[in-house]
Each structure stands twice: as structure tokens, then as C-alpha cells.
Design a protein around this motif. Sequence first.
Motif, PDB file in Angstrom:
ATOM      1  N   SER A  53     -19.061  41.743  52.826  1.00 38.85           N
ATOM      2  CA  SER A  53     -18.408  42.640  51.875  1.00 38.85           C
ATOM      3  C   SER A  53     -17.222  41.905  51.244  1.00 38.85           C
ATOM      4  O   SER A  53     -16.609  41.032  51.866  1.00 38.85           O
ATOM      5  N   ARG A  54     -16.868  42.332  50.036  1.00 38.43           N
ATOM      6  CA  ARG A  54     -15.705  41.750  49.350  1.00 38.43           C
ATOM      7  C   ARG A  54     -14.439  41.947  50.176  1.00 38.43           C
ATOM      8  O   ARG A  54     -13.462  41.230  50.017  1.00 38.43           O
ATOM      9  N   THR A 101     -15.198  37.804  49.001  1.00 40.18           N
ATOM     10  CA  THR A 101     -14.622  37.620  47.665  1.00 40.18           C
ATOM     11  C   THR A 101     -14.454  36.133  47.394  1.00 40.18           C
ATOM     12  O   THR A 101     -13.855  35.408  48.183  1.00 40.18           O
ATOM     13  N   THR A 121     -22.524  43.937  50.429  1.00 41.21           N
ATOM     14  CA  THR A 121     -22.193  42.509  50.330  1.00 41.21           C
ATOM     15  C   THR A 121     -21.803  42.173  48.896  1.00 41.21           C
ATOM     16  O   THR A 121     -22.374  42.722  47.940  1.00 41.21           O
ATOM     17  N   GLY A 122     -20.829  41.291  48.730  1.00 36.36           N
ATOM     18  CA  GLY A 122     -20.348  40.913  47.404  1.00 36.36           C
ATOM     19  C   GLY A 122     -21.467  40.363  46.515  1.00 36.36           C
ATOM     20  O   GLY A 122     -22.481  39.852  47.005  1.00 36.36           O
ATOM     21  N   SER A 169     -22.536  44.574  43.068  1.00 38.49           N
ATOM     22  CA  SER A 169     -23.817  43.871  43.207  1.00 38.49           C
ATOM     23  C   SER A 169     -24.879  44.402  42.246  1.00 38.49           C
ATOM     24  O   SER A 169     -25.852  43.702  41.963  1.00 38.49           O
ATOM     25  N   HIS A 182     -15.943  35.407  41.540  1.00 40.92           N
ATOM     26  CA  HIS A 182     -15.834  36.852  41.259  1.00 40.92           C
ATOM     27  C   HIS A 182     -14.583  37.119  40.426  1.00 40.92           C
ATOM     28  O   HIS A 182     -14.622  37.875  39.455  1.00 40.92           O
ATOM     29  N   ALA A 239     -22.941  35.853  49.090  1.00 42.61           N
ATOM     30  CA  ALA A 239     -21.493  35.992  49.313  1.00 42.61           C
ATOM     31  C   ALA A 239     -21.185  36.129  50.809  1.00 42.61           C
ATOM     32  O   ALA A 239     -20.055  35.917  51.236  1.00 42.61           O
TER      33      ALA A 239
END
Length: 377
Positions: free
Chosen positions: A70-71, A76, A263-264, A100, A80, A67
Motif C-alpha cells: 500500500s502507498r 509510494t 497496493t500502490g 491503481s 507516483h 509497488a
Amino acid sequence: MTDKSSFPAWLAAQAADRAGRGLTRRLVHADREPLLDLAGNDYLGLARDPRVVAGAVAAAESYGAGAGASRLVSGTLSIHSELEQEMAAFTGFPSALAFSTGYHANLSVVQALADSDTLIVSDAHVHASLIDACRLARATVIVTPHNDVAAVARALAGRGQRRALVLAETIYSVLGDAAPVAELAGLVAASDAVLIADEAHALGVAGPGGRGLLAAQGLAGRPDVVATGTLSKSFGSQGGLVLGLPAVREQLVNRARPFIYDTGLAPAAAGAALAALRIIETDPELAGRVCRNAAILADAVGAAAPAGAVLSVSMPGPREALAAVQSAAEQGLRIGCFRPPSTPDGVSRLRLTAHAHHTDEQLTLAAKVLRLVVSAC
Ligand SMILES: Cc1ncc(COP(=O)(O)O)c(C=O)c1O
């Protein structure tokens, strides 16, 4: 002479202590030991289902291997959102947030929904991730005896804090028994508290078409009930979920440190979980097959049929448990072995898991071996 205060000497002393008590843990290379698996949590056999693997491949090709952030930064992805919407619809909750891992989902939900003016009432058998979540939350914590509704009621009645959370698993990961979720939901409703119920071992296995025990009890979607789940068991992938009101999701996005600073979820994991979910939705018989197979295994070890896929057989001690695992392996069967500190009650146990895809022939072999192994203890 070895300096006992040196780092290597300390590690060696720790290892010797574990070995002396029969508590050394070993990594299990499942791909190198082709045994019939009664230990893993891929309850529906979807981790290797070609449709699930194709879902992972397609998502990796569309979105990349990771990904990337981070989201909340740039991590994102549409996959997702798709996963969250379909998981919420499947389980009967108004919204979902993907993580995650299931471990992160549990850390996040407790940390973000608690503060120093919160009482957390936690069942003594909850998963390590919920125990760690309590530590992260910096709230007041009362641990109640396993499935003791009266003790939960007493803890809530004596509370001086403004808010309260009750923590339980709907089907417990080690003993495999169910929580009294209807009673717990009644208690939180009566005391302006919130139930956080971990459905890790129930989704895909229990409730209508595998929708979980909260759905089975008509509790999914209630404002004072929040569920967590993992994508790593019945969904055959990797990742976690929190299910609840949109306001819960919003709070987590803004306050949950294990979500914000992580991280997403990897696209391949999201794609695999989505594919698995669609298989579960189109084949509602899958959950029933797990329960049928669990009843066959339970009969072989002289236990009652479990609430889900997990069966627990207590052993006299850790060495006997390890010997049983070794003996089963020699006869073609991989069974799980939980020893302290991984057991909530300090009892060493065999942990057996049922799987939807095991054939009658495999179950006959498994039952025969289990009878021999358990009767030898
Ligand atoms: C009850 C329970 N909750 C949470 C988790 C964590 O899930 P994950 O493996 O996705 O991190 C597990 C996994 O072992 C579990 O058994």
C-alpha cells in the motif's frame, strides 16, 4: 434429476435467462481479431506509442514490476509523486492523488468525502464505479434524472444533512454527452456543497489541449470542485486520479479504504501515463484530431458531433445491436455494443469511439461500413 438449488444448477439457470434475453456478455480478444477499432477508449492511440511503452519499461527497470505494498506502507515511489505533480499542473488543480484504477479513484473520493450526515445527489447516468461508491459511502443518496439541473437544485434545497456532494461525469461514458458543469458548479457554490466530476472521457480529448471540460469552463482548481480521472483511456495506461485541494488529498490518504488497503499503482503504469502526458502536452493538436474524427463518424450515423470521442446510436433491442456488431466485424470494424444492464436508460446501443490516430482512409472505410450497418437496423 438436477437439483435446482445446487450451485451449478443456479449458475446454469442464470446463464439460460441471460441467453434467452439476448444479454450474454462475451470477452473480446482484440489481439486475435485485427479489426479497425471504434470500440476502445485508447482515444489518442498512446497505449502502443513507442514513447509510452518505453516510459513503462524504464519505470519497471527503475522501480520494479510492482509497488509492493500500500502507498501507506512502503508502496509510494518517486514516480507516483512525479505523476501526481505533473497531472495536477496539467489539469489546473493544486494537487492530485494516483490510484491503481479509475474505479478505485471514484470509490475513494465519494467514500472519503461523505459520512452519514451527507446528502449525495447523483446523476442517473453516472458510471458504475460512482454508483458503487454511493453504496460504500453510507450516505443518503438522491438520484436525479440525467442532466436535470432543476432536479439537482431541488434536491440540494431540500437537504437536511450538513454536507452535500453532487456527482456527474463531464462527458458521459455511454451516451457521450456533456454535463452542464457550469450550472452544477453554480449550484454547489450556492448551497455549500461539492461537485465531484468524473473526467474519465474528457481528459486528453476535451478542453484546451485535452485538459478536460472543467478547465474549459474555468472550474479546475476551485475549492468546491473535485475531479476524478483515469489513466486507462487517453493516457493509454492503467490507473486513476483524484484532483483537488491538498486537504482533499490528505483526507483521501487518511480515509479512503480503496486507497489505503490497495497496493500502490504499478510503476510501469505510472511511467507510461507520465510519458503519455508529456506527449499530450507537447502535441495539443491530438485532442482536436479526436473531435474532428468523431464528427466524421457522427455524420456517417446521422448524429450530431459529440462533446468528446464517444458516439452513441440507439438500437431497437439487444439482438439488433449484436447483429450490427457482428456485421461491422465481418466488414473489418470493431464497434462497441452496450446492452442492459450496462446502459443507464435500459436502451441497447452501439457505442462508437473516435481516435486521433485513424487515417483518412480508415475513416472513409469506417463511415461506409457504419452507414450500411446502421441503415440495416
Ligand atoms: C466514466 C468512467 N469512470 C471511471 C471508469 C473506471 O476507470 P478504470 O477503467 O481506470 O478503472 C470508467 C471506465 O470504464 C469510466 O468510463
